[in-house]
Design an enzyme around this catalytic site. Structure first.
Site, PDB file in Angstrom:
ATOM      1  CB  CYS A   1     -19.906 -62.341  21.962  1.00 55.80           C
ATOM      2  SG  CYS A   1     -18.807 -63.769  22.000  1.00 55.80           S
TER       3      CYS A   1
ATOM      4  CB  CYS B   1     -24.227 -69.475  21.265  1.00 55.10           C
ATOM      5  SG  CYS B   1     -24.777 -70.827  20.295  1.00 55.10           S
TER       6      CYS B   1
ATOM      7  CB  CYS C   1     -19.031 -76.049  19.749  1.00 51.39           C
ATOM      8  SG  CYS C   1     -18.970 -74.281  19.530  1.00 51.39           S
TER       9      CYS C   1
ATOM     10  CB  CYS D   1     -19.948 -59.387  18.981  1.00 56.32           C
ATOM     11  SG  CYS D   1     -19.255 -59.677  17.352  1.00 56.32           S
TER      12      CYS D   1
ATOM     13  CB  CYS E   1     -12.979 -63.108  19.850  1.00 58.88           C
ATOM     14  SG  CYS E   1     -13.537 -62.666  18.187  1.00 58.88           S
TER      15      CYS E   1
ATOM     16  CD  GLU F   1     -14.523 -72.228  28.186  1.00 57.94           C
ATOM     17  OE1 GLU F   1     -14.642 -72.379  29.405  1.00 57.94           O
ATOM     18  OE2 GLU F   1     -15.252 -71.470  27.544  1.00 57.94           O
TER      19      GLU F   1
HETATM   20  N1  SAH Z   1     -16.729 -65.671  15.817  1.00 58.55           N
HETATM   21  C1  SAH Z   1     -17.629 -66.438  15.055  1.00 58.55           C
HETATM   22  C2  SAH Z   1     -17.911 -67.803  15.626  1.00 58.55           C
HETATM   23  C3  SAH Z   1     -18.073 -67.956  17.102  1.00 58.55           C
HETATM   24  S1  SAH Z   1     -19.531 -67.374  17.881  1.00 58.55           S
HETATM   25  C4  SAH Z   1     -18.914 -65.684  14.870  1.00 58.55           C
HETATM   26  O1  SAH Z   1     -19.117 -64.680  15.534  1.00 58.55           O
HETATM   27  O2  SAH Z   1     -19.695 -66.093  14.018  1.00 58.55           O
HETATM   28  C5  SAH Z   1     -20.812 -68.538  17.450  1.00 58.55           C
HETATM   29  C6  SAH Z   1     -22.195 -67.882  17.431  1.00 58.55           C
HETATM   30  O3  SAH Z   1     -22.665 -67.552  18.748  1.00 58.55           O
HETATM   31  C7  SAH Z   1     -22.203 -66.576  16.643  1.00 58.55           C
HETATM   32  O4  SAH Z   1     -23.314 -66.491  15.809  1.00 58.55           O
HETATM   33  C8  SAH Z   1     -22.301 -65.567  17.761  1.00 58.55           C
HETATM   34  O5  SAH Z   1     -22.777 -64.353  17.294  1.00 58.55           O
HETATM   35  C9  SAH Z   1     -23.217 -66.249  18.720  1.00 58.55           C
HETATM   36  N2  SAH Z   1     -23.212 -65.637  20.057  1.00 58.55           N
HETATM   37  C10 SAH Z   1     -22.225 -64.927  20.640  1.00 58.55           C
HETATM   38  N3  SAH Z   1     -22.598 -64.532  21.873  1.00 58.55           N
HETATM   39  C11 SAH Z   1     -23.841 -65.008  22.075  1.00 58.55           C
HETATM   40  C12 SAH Z   1     -24.752 -64.942  23.186  1.00 58.55           C
HETATM   41  N4  SAH Z   1     -24.424 -64.350  24.321  1.00 58.55           N
HETATM   42  N5  SAH Z   1     -25.937 -65.563  23.049  1.00 58.55           N
HETATM   43  C13 SAH Z   1     -26.260 -66.217  21.911  1.00 58.55           C
HETATM   44  N6  SAH Z   1     -25.432 -66.301  20.854  1.00 58.55           N
HETATM   45  C14 SAH Z   1     -24.240 -65.709  20.924  1.00 58.55           C
HETATM   46 FE1  SF4 Z   2     -15.766 -62.866  18.337  1.00 60.73          FE
HETATM   47 FE2  SF4 Z   2     -17.866 -63.414  19.856  1.00 60.73          FE
HETATM   48 FE3  SF4 Z   2     -18.079 -61.637  17.860  1.00 60.73          FE
HETATM   49 FE4  SF4 Z   2     -17.820 -64.246  17.297  1.00 60.73          FE
HETATM   50  S1  SF4 Z   2     -19.547 -63.280  18.372  1.00 60.73           S
HETATM   51  S2  SF4 Z   2     -16.727 -62.520  16.342  1.00 60.73           S
HETATM   52  S3  SF4 Z   2     -16.466 -64.892  18.986  1.00 60.73           S
HETATM   53  S4  SF4 Z   2     -16.791 -61.427  19.713  1.00 60.73           S
END
Ligand code: SAH
Ligand code: SF4
Length: 421
Positions: free
Chosen positions: A151, A394, A137, A148, A144, A124
């Protein structure tokens, strides 16, 4: 709610066997897609197709310009390439675009595209219009590997790195969709054949797409080479020509790749810190067990010195009763000062998704947290959630029909562990 099993899943490193398709692969019809390739790579392909070195060099420069500066996909429209040579090119090459499966527009103007690769993988991209800028974005991987816990992307089981073509393709597609390619032809003095569209004038001003953030699906520093090559194409002054100051790469903290990112890519860095204690960061960003907070902050302190970047952005997702207390805010300030990092903090209210194990912090909590950081002289804006109604905010990006509940995911994690013995 939180099981230990799901936390002790193996943490992949940069050498993990994530499938990487070859960047230059002929398609089923035998033609090669030039999308995402550098001038040098295009030159090599032309030489391979039989052009002599001088011709290959000249044509690669022209093709690069048409592809990335003008957004042209049809060789017939490339007016400074001799008419007789255009069929030669069209037989061997194409200038492609990712397939669009679905395009959605949020009530706040945010746009999300679901894209599909040649091998049927979905990813996406999201465009976020603002008063003074428009931010694309961009995704770096399908899924991934990092899991996390807050996420949605981290819950996707299928992961593959995107090729430079698929990464640059997102920017090209956004320019297509926003109608942002210069109109008219280039200076006609360079044309070998009569140009038939000399009417328009190219102006680089007033574009909608002004900024790029590598914050879509995936961990960009786990797909380092392709992200670097793609961003080099995007930054090339004879092509898309986006300034490195307008590009931000976000990493969850892949420490060993950060110095290389500074040297070889040189864009702004955002770091997904999200917690200030080992216990909490280990839980919510499992990569922390491999590269801890001290190591990460030291790498952050070194980054701007390495490439003159102005500031590091620390992203901090606000999870209710998890990482959002005043004490956490004070500790964040202390750490930034201890490591003398030129930093700003971006507070991200948690964007919920079905089955997510966390809640969003209250607005009062977010404000109090933000104030503490501001009062210490560090900027700490709260990121307004955008495109939540179309799951474009995000952490909400997730493709494939199979959306799994947290319980299912925990079960799968246990199975995975059991299988590993
Ligand atoms: N993988 C990279 C970039 C993609 S995520 C990273 O983790 O930095 C982009 C941002 O969105 C990151 O800071 C991530 O931690 C945040 N993010 C992920 N899930 C989220 C959620 N459910 N609500 C708000 N931010 C989130
Ligand atoms: Fe991967 Fe989501 Fe963690 Fe970014 S926030 S490293 S996209 S699992």
């Amino acid at each position: 709610m939180q099981t230990n099993e799901s936390f002790s899943m193996p943490i992949p490193g940069p050498v993990d066997p994530v499938p990487v398709p070859r960047a230059i692969t002929p398609r089923a019809d035998g033609r090669t897609d030039l999308l995402g390739l550098s001038r040098a790579q295009i030159g090599e392909l032309l030489a391979g197709a039989g052009l002599d070195a001088k011709q290959a060099k000249l044509r690669s420069k022209q093709l690069f310009h048409w592809i990335y500066h003008r957004g042209v996909t049809d060789f017939d429209a490339m007016t400074d390439i001799a008419k007789a040579q255009r069929p030669f090119l069209a037989e061997r090459f194409i200038v492609g675009r990712p397939d669009v499966v679905e395009a959605q527009i949020s009530s706040d103007g945010t746009r999300k595209w679901l894209l599909r690769s040649d091998d049927g993988q979905d990813y996406e991209m999201v465009f976020i219009p603002d008063a003074d800028r428009g931010t694309l974005c961009v995704s770096s991987q399908v899924g991934c590997t990092l899991n996390c816990r807050f996420c949605h992307t981290g819950t996707m089981r299928l992961v593959r790195n995107l090729t430079p073509g698929e990464i640059v393709g997102q920017v090209m597609l956004a320019r297509d969709a926003l109608g942002e390619w210069p109109k008219g032809s280039m200076a006609s003095s360079a044309d070998e054949d009569d140009a038939d569209d000399n009417a328009g004038h190219y102006t680089a001003d007033g574009r909608l797409l002004t900024n790029i953030v590598m914050m879509g699906m995936g961990e960009p520093l786990y797909n380092f080479d392709n992200v670097r090559d793609a961003l080099k194409v995007v930054m090339d002054g004879e092509g898309l020509s986006l300034s490195k100051r307008r590009i931000t790469l976000s990493t969850s903290g892949v420490v060993p790749m950060m110095a290389r990112a500074a040297e070889e890519i040189g864009v702004n860095l955002a770091v997904s810190l999200h917690a200030v204690t080992k216990e909490i960061r280990d839980e919510i960003v499992p990569l922390n067990r491999k590269y801890g907070i001290e190591e990460l902050l030291q790498a952050c302190a070194d980054y701007p010195r390495a490439n003159n970047a102005r500031r590091i952005t620390f992203e901090y997702v606000m999870l209710k009763d998890k990482n959002d207390s005043d004490e956490h805010a004070h500790e964040l300030v202390r750490l930034i000062k201890q490591y003398k990092i030129p930093a700003k903090v971006n507070l991200i209210p948690f964007n919920p998704w079905p089955g997510a194990p966390y809640d969003t912090s209250t607005p009062e909590r977010v404000r109090s947290f933000s104030n503490i950081i501001f009062e210490a002289g560090i900027s700490a804006p709260v990121r307004t959630p955008r495109g939540r109604d179309i799951d474009a905010a995000c952490g909400q990006l997730k493709t494939t029909a199979e959306k799994k509940s947290r319980a299912e995911l925990d079960r799968l994690a246990e199975e995975k562990l059991a299988a590993l013995g």
